[in-house]
Design a protein around this motif. Structure first.
Motif, short mmCIF file in Angstrom:
data_model
loop_
_atom_site.label_atom_id
_atom_site.label_comp_id
_atom_site.label_asym_id
_atom_site.label_seq_id
_atom_site.Cartn_x
_atom_site.Cartn_y
_atom_site.Cartn_z
N GLN B 188 21.26 18.85 -1.89
CA GLN B 188 20.19 17.36 -2.11
C GLN B 188 21.39 16.78 -3.53
N ILE B 189 21.50 15.24 -3.79
CA ILE B 189 21.86 15.11 -5.22
C ILE B 189 20.43 14.50 -6.04
N GLY B 190 20.66 15.51 -7.36
CA GLY B 190 19.64 15.54 -8.10
C GLY B 190 19.83 14.03 -9.63
N ILE B 191 18.72 14.53 -10.14
CA ILE B 191 19.02 13.33 -11.22
C ILE B 191 19.68 13.91 -12.24
N ASP B 192 20.74 15.31 -12.59
CA ASP B 192 21.41 16.15 -13.44
C ASP B 192 22.44 15.83 -13.04
N ASP B 193 22.93 15.82 -11.43
CA ASP B 193 24.32 15.42 -10.49
C ASP B 193 24.67 13.91 -10.93
N ARG B 194 24.08 13.14 -10.82
CA ARG B 194 23.63 11.97 -11.22
C ARG B 194 24.37 11.79 -12.08
N LEU B 195 23.39 11.97 -13.57
CA LEU B 195 23.99 12.02 -14.97
C LEU B 195 25.37 12.56 -15.81
N TRP B 196 25.81 13.73 -14.90
CA TRP B 196 26.29 14.81 -14.47
C TRP B 196 28.00 13.85 -15.71
N GLY B 197 27.85 12.61 -14.35
CA GLY B 197 29.49 12.14 -14.63
C GLY B 197 29.66 11.64 -16.40
N VAL B 198 28.59 10.20 -16.56
CA VAL B 198 28.09 9.78 -17.58
C VAL B 198 28.34 11.03 -19.03
N GLY B 199 28.02 12.45 -18.90
CA GLY B 199 27.39 12.81 -19.86
C GLY B 199 28.85 13.14 -20.22
N HIS B 200 29.54 13.66 -19.60
CA HIS B 200 31.11 13.67 -19.80
C HIS B 200 31.75 12.78 -20.36
N SER B 201 31.48 11.52 -19.84
CA SER B 201 32.51 10.38 -20.17
C SER B 201 32.39 10.08 -21.89
N LEU B 202 30.67 10.08 -22.06
CA LEU B 202 30.17 9.78 -23.66
C LEU B 202 30.74 10.89 -24.61
N GLN B 203 30.94 12.16 -24.23
CA GLN B 203 31.54 12.63 -25.47
C GLN B 203 33.44 12.22 -25.70
N PHE B 204 33.83 11.06 -25.36
CA PHE B 204 35.45 11.02 -25.21
C PHE B 204 34.69 9.56 -26.31
N VAL B 205 33.37 8.38 -25.17
CA VAL B 205 33.21 7.67 -26.52
C VAL B 205 33.19 7.99 -28.44
N HIS B 206 32.53 9.58 -28.20
CA HIS B 206 32.20 9.80 -29.98
C HIS B 206 33.77 10.63 -30.14
N VAL B 207 34.33 11.04 -28.96
CA VAL B 207 35.39 11.45 -30.20
C VAL B 207 36.16 10.54 -30.79
#
Lengths: 269, 614, 329
Positions: B188-207
């Motif tokens: 089952q794909i949970g909401i945290d699975d769906r946000l996993w990628g964007v959560g990591h991608s945003l780190q690059f924006v911040h950096v």
């Protein structure tokens, strides 16, 4: 007992400090450094006495009349010592403040230093918060009443001579007003902290018990005094009389009501 | 050079509005952190009631609203974005943020902490989050559209790279939600699975934007290091490229799959820090050079602290083993570095935009930095003390004095940081509001309406907050069932996740999952067994042995635990014990167990090995 | 044009600071009066408070200093909110008490209660929780220590789960706060089987509070469906709460229950039976009962918030007022 020896020594130091301060006003000398040193030494010994007793009984000085007097003499001395230290201009008000403290010291000599037992409702952090706010309130009021006493005694020729070196009345009046404002803030905080504690301990935040009623009256009288200052352009003398009035009500609340009902809050146990 | 690109007057107000939003979020985040501290202080005797909600809001307001509002303001300034696009974007983000905070007051909003991006399980929160994301997305898109119009200074380059990284994050976000309800392997794909990628991608924006902030703050240092200045575009590119990899990853794999999870983890683990760290090292050298000629000013001292915090955060991140306090130490380090840099940057930009700067706020960013360093150091050392305990489940061998001393240091540091942030937010926001207000300075204003609004907001909001505090009338008692249900759900997903990872031989991810399961449900022998198998996979036999023992202690007839125990003992070269354990397994297991043959073979093999030895 | 002018002058006199002083003095005088004379209701305080509120509202509209001194205005607004909240509180509060034997469930009824006219009593009636037992230690004296009372919350809307409540940590259900109290005692439990085969009933008799009424552990009661008046007394020799050492509140190990109906007298130990013409009474044993106070006031958090806002605003007001001129000038 060491704690009593420490306490009596501290009281003697206070009395010497206070007498020196009074003499310095009367004979217009300046042994102020000595007075401050004596006060600090007395406070140190007094702190040691309270700490020893606290350690022995396992609870702080807030159960018996003896303990309440002791801790209030300590906090009032501390408040006045700070004012004495930081506001050199008004050091002469010691001649008014110290006699008030002498009365309390005489009273504690007559109080029974025996142990009390801590009610179960006292096992809460709100106790310290409530008492702490109350002590700041009374300390600020004491400093204010010292200034008010100077203003009032300047009505006599003797007082005029004694307090010659202090700033003029308007300035003293302004300082007293500031102290009253601080006192009002902390009296309010004390009431709120007390209400929170009462809700926890007795299941109601307010029940008009004698001490609650008197504490609220003190708040009202203080509020009336502050409001009167804004409404009318009061002369320093009228302002000083209001300060004295507030102090009397506060003093009765702190030491009169518990005296009637032996424990601080009637029905508190 | 100015702290930011030359600002056309049209966009000034828009940028100031974004700054105000960011500052409000920063201040509120600090407020929720105070609630966290209060809720955790044993002296004040508060429970966990509000703790989780406050944690969710603290994190989202800090790393989402504060960081990205800063980013949006920078994009506005660097792109001369017009109001007809800019203001709707701003209001979407502002209202979204307000909705997220407001949802925290709802009884139904249950916090979901287990996820990578913590959430409140409530429509209002989700709608707010979506609205905020949309606002930021529009700001970035509008910025990208006009980006080429400006001469490419380093700062402009960093801002542009950050916008591109945000575009990548948007792609990742959209693909995450376009996936079906389950992975190809049936998880089952949970909401945290769906946000996993964007959560990591945003780190690059911040950096990337952090590098921009450093560029602006470290002007003098960059003057002394011309080679670093020439290298800078390449460093920015070197961070942008792995960020772009995220889009590729999202196209190739669906959320919830092992490849997706690991892909983003690896991307962040290897891609997000080397270039900034290199930059930080170069800048540090530059600052040292500057310091030889003159005293560093307040901003440069703050910059030094930010560089140090970032490096410390990276170092701690590299040191993470499993779930321990090293994790919060790591992210408070990096997040602290960014927050500090932004605080300094915002003040500088404000001055450029004609905002009256309050002298009292000059040193607050550095005080914040020192506080955070104290916090991070405390957490890191406490984490070091705590790690062996968690990994082996041995008895509490931690020296409690040292443990409490470090946690005390963390507490004091955190408190200092909070006070500094709150003071900074209030003082700076006051200046911004003054600058935003259309009235002429000096004019007497009627303050009655603002005062009434303020008083009512404070009384009603404060009451709502107190009402939900532990001991308040509406403490979440009746919803116990709901919480329990959510917990069971999480245990189940985490356990499934762990199994998937175990089969994919992603042992450390599996171990993390099972750790979490055991945290939620400490008496679950299955989780012990599988954690043990994960440890065997990592060749940590002694720890695996302890887990299998733990499983059999909880349930004597936990059959597969004996199998694992035997393998672990074999790894520890204790063959006689291994044989005994395997015999127990054979004794207990069913006749048709597929592993029976393997077990029998193993016993035979170990007996032979023992016989061969003298 | 005359109307607005009159209105303005009315507003001005209502906003007068002198009126504030008069109302405050009146307020203080009434507080003293009510304190001294028990027969006066505290609702009288509504008069000066109403006057003060009107005075303040008029001042907000008319007084110039409120336009510029935002902190001062916030302070007064918070006070106004406080008064309104107190009014709301008086209209909807509930104070009451109840007693539960160990093992008994609260079914929504109170022994005595006192509530505001708009109190939503149905919420209370729907609450369900069980008293699973309590423990109270006594220090030498004997001095009561904290109460630890095990409670099972049963509803509505909650899965049954257990919590511990103490003197200072009440059970909070739908805004109702149940506090265990020092008012507790022993409760003999009886089984009553009416003659003629009616339904058997189990009931408990709450003896007077212990140790407050240590020497009066007796009560009269009536079995259901009869006119009997049974006087019941608990007798035991053991010292439960010792003056010289730590002890614990608990039922005595050996005890007898003395029953008297008119001139007839029985002594029972657990399991003992008395046959009466109306039915058969079996003594089942001794348990403890706990007295609770219950308190409901939905305004509490807002009262606290209003107080804090008032104090904070007043602090800010004085701060900005005094910061300009140093203390030691």
């Amino acid at each position: 007992m060491i704690e009593l020896q420490l306490l009596w020594t501290a009281l003697v130091l206070y009395v010497v400090a206070g007498s020196a301060a009074i003499f310095s006003v009367v004979w217009r000398r300046r042994p102020e450094r000595l007075v401050l040193t004596l006060m600090a030494a007395g406070l140190a010994l007094h702190t040691a006495s309270i700490a020893t007793r606290w350690e022995r009984l396992g609870h702080g000085p807030y159960v018996t009349m003896f303990e309440i007097l002791s801790s209030n003499i300590w906090s009032l001395m501390l408040a006045f010592a700070i004012a004495f230290w930081r506001l050199p201009a008004i050091r002469g008000s010691a001649a008014v403040v110290m006699p008030i403290l002498f009365i309390m010291m005489g009273w504690i000599m007559m109080a029974d230093p025996g142990d009390g037992s801590l009610p179960s409702s006292y096992h809460t952090v709100w106790l310290f918060i409530h008492i702490g706010f109350g002590k700041v309130f009374l300390g600020a009021t004491l400093v204010a009443v010292g200034l008010a006493g100077v203003i009032l005694s300047r009505r006599t020729a003797l007082g005029l001579r004694w307090f010659e070196r202090l700033p003029e009345d308007v300035r003293l009046d302004d300082l007293a007003y500031r102290c009253m404002a601080i006192g009002f803030i902390f009296e309010s905080l004390m009431l709120v902290a007390g209400a929170i504690w009462a809700q926890d301990a007795w299941g109601r935040y307010w029940a008009w018990d004698p001490l609650e009623t008197w504490a609220f009256l003190t708040w009202l009288v203080l509020g009336i005094a502050l409001h009167a200052r804004v409404t009318y352009k009061l002369s320093p003398r009228t302002g000083a009389m209001l300060v004295v009035g507030v102090f009397i009500v506060a003093f009765l609340t702190f030491f009169g009501v518990p005296f009637i009902s032996t424990t601080p809050h009637k029905g508190a146990v | 050079m100015s702290a930011v690109l030359p600002a056309p007057t049209v966009t000034r107000r828009l940028a100031l509005a974004w700054f105000s939003l960011g500052l409000t979020a920063l201040g509120l985040s600090a407020m929720f952190a105070v609630i966290l501290v209060v809720a955790r202080t044993p002296f004040l005797g508060q429970g966990a009631g509000l703790f989780r909600t406050a944690l969710v809001l603290h994190v989202n307001l800090a790393v989402l609203v504060w960081f990205l509002s800063m980013a949006a303001a920078i994009w506005i300034l660097s792109g001369d974005i017009r109001g007809n696009v800019g203001w709707p974007a701003f209001w979407l983000a502002a209202l979204g943020s307000a909705a997220m905070v407001a949802s925290g007051f709802s009884q139904q909003a249950l916090p979901l902490l287990a996820n990578y991006v913590p959430l409140l399980d409530h429509e209002l929160f989700m709608a707010g989050l979506a609205s905020f994301a949309l606002g930021i997305g529009i700001a970035a898109a509008a910025g990208l559209a006009v980006w080429h119009r400006r001469p490419p200074t380093t700062l402009h380059l960093a801002a542009g790279a950050a916008m591109m990284a945000l575009a990548v994050a948007a792609v990742v976000l959209v693909t995450g939600f376009m996936a079906g309800t389950a992975t190809p392997t049936g998880v089952q794909i949970g909401i945290d699975d769906r946000l996993w990628g964007v959560g990591h991608s945003l780190q690059f924006v911040h950096v990337l934007l952090l590098m921009g902030a450093w560029t602006a703050l470290g002007e003098a240092a960059l003057e002394t290091t011309p080679r670093l200045r020439r290298l800078l575009p390449w460093l920015i590119l070197g961070t942008l490229l792995p960020a772009a990899g995220g889009a590729l990853l999202a196209m190739m794999h669906g959320p919830g799959t092992v490849e997706y999870r690991n892909g983003f983890t690896e991307l962040m683990r290897w891609g997000s820090w080397p270039a900034p760290l290199l930059f930080a090292a170069g800048l540090a050298i530059g600052l040292l050079r500057v310091g030889r000629h003159r005293r560093l000013n307040a901003d440069e001292l703050g910059l030094a602290l930010s560089l140090f915090l970032f490096a410390a955060g990276c170092l701690l991140g590299a040191n993470i083993r499993g779930e321990s306090l090293a994790v919060p130490a790591h992210y408070h380090g990096t997040v602290g570095a960014i927050t500090l840099a932004y605080m300094l940057w915002l003040r500088r930009i404000g001055v450029d935009l004609g905002v009256a700067s309050d002298a009292r706020s000059l040193r607050l960013p550095s005080i914040y930095g020192l506080g955070i360093i104290c916090l991070v150091a405390g957490l890191a050392v406490a984490g070091e003390l705590g790690v062996p305990r968690k990994a082996t489940h041995a008895d509490l061998g931690v020296d409690s004095t040292a443990y409490f001393a470090t946690m005390g240091a963390a507490g004091i540091g955190g408190f200092l940081a909070l006070v500094a942030v709150a003071g900074y937010a209030v003082l700076t926001a006051a200046g911004l509001l003054e600058a935003l207000s259309p009235r002429k300075p000096g004019a007497r204003r009627d303050l009655r309406l603002p005062a009434i609004v303020l008083a009512l907001t404070l009384v009603i909001g404060g009451g709502l907050l107190l009402d939900r505090m532990p001991g308040g009338n509406n403490e979440k008692l009746a919803t116990e069932a709901h919480v329990q249900e959510m917990k069971l759900k999480e245990i189940n997903t985490r356990f499934q996740q762990g199994l998937v990872m175990l089969h994919a031989r992603q042992y450390d991810h599996a171990l993390t999952a099972f750790h979490r399961v055991l945290q939620l449900s400490p008496a679950m022998p299955e989780a012990y067994v599988n954690a043990g198998f994960a440890l065997i996979g990592m060749k940590r036999f002694r720890e695996a042995h302890d887990f299998f023992e733990g499983a059999t202690a909880l349930r004597v007839r936990q059959v597969n635990a004996y199998y694992g125990l035997a393998i672990a003992l074999e790894g520890m070269h204790e063959l006689p014990a291994a044989i005994a354990a395997m015999e127990t397994y054979l004794h207990l297991t069913k006749a048709d167990d597929p592993y029976r043959r393997k077990a029998e073979a193993a016993i035979w093999e170990w007996r032979e090995a023992l016989r061969d030895k003298p | 044009m005359q109307q607005p002018e009159q209105l303005t002058s009315l507003l001005e006199s209502l906003a007068s600071l002198k009126l504030t002083l008069v109302a405050l003095v009146l307020f203080a005088a009434l507080v003293v009066l009510i304190y001294v004379r028990d027969d006066l209701p505290s609702a009288l305080l509504a008069a000066p408070l109403g006057l003060l509120s009107a005075n303040l509202l008029a001042a907000i509209l008319g007084n110039r200093s409120f336009r510029r001194q935002a902190a001062l205005l916030v302070f007064h607004l918070a006070l106004l909110t406080l008064v309104l909240l107190l009014a709301a509180s008086r209209l909807s509060y509930l104070k009451g008490s109840l007693e539960l034997t160990e093992g008994e469930e609260f079914t929504g009824t109170l022994l005595e209660s006192d509530a505001g006219p708009f109190h939503p009593i149905d919420t209370l009636r729907a609450l369900r929780f069980g008293n699973l037992g309590f423990r109270i230690d006594y220090a030498p004296g004997p001095l009561r220590q904290g109460i630890r009372n095990q409670i099972e919350i049963r509803g509505p809307g909650a899965v049954p789960h257990r919590i511990e409540i103490t003197d200072q940590k009440p059970l909070i259900l739908s805004g109702y706060r149940f506090y265990p109290t020092g008012n507790k005692g022993f409760a003999p439990s009886f089984n009553w089987q009416p003659t003629g085969g009616g339904e058997a009933r189990i009931g408990t008799v709450h003896l007077p509070s212990y140790p407050l009424h240590e020497h009066g552990q007796a009560r009269e009661w009536t079995p259901p469906g009869t006119a009997l008046r049974i006087w019941t007394m608990l007798e035991f020799k053991e010292t439960i709460l010792a003056p010289d050492r730590w002890s614990e509140f608990r039922p005595p190990k050996e005890h007898r229950i003395v029953l008297r109906i008119g001139a007839q007298r029985w002594e029972l130990v657990p399991g003992g039976i008395v046959d009466l013409p109306e039915g058969r009474l079996e003594y089942r044993g001794l348990r403890g009962w706990m007295g609770y106070t219950v308190f409901y006031d939905w305004t509490i958090p807002w009262l606290l918030a209003a107080c804090l806002v008032a104090i904070g605003a007043l602090g800010a007001h004085f701060w900005s007022k005094f910061a300009n001129k140093p203390w030691n000038a």
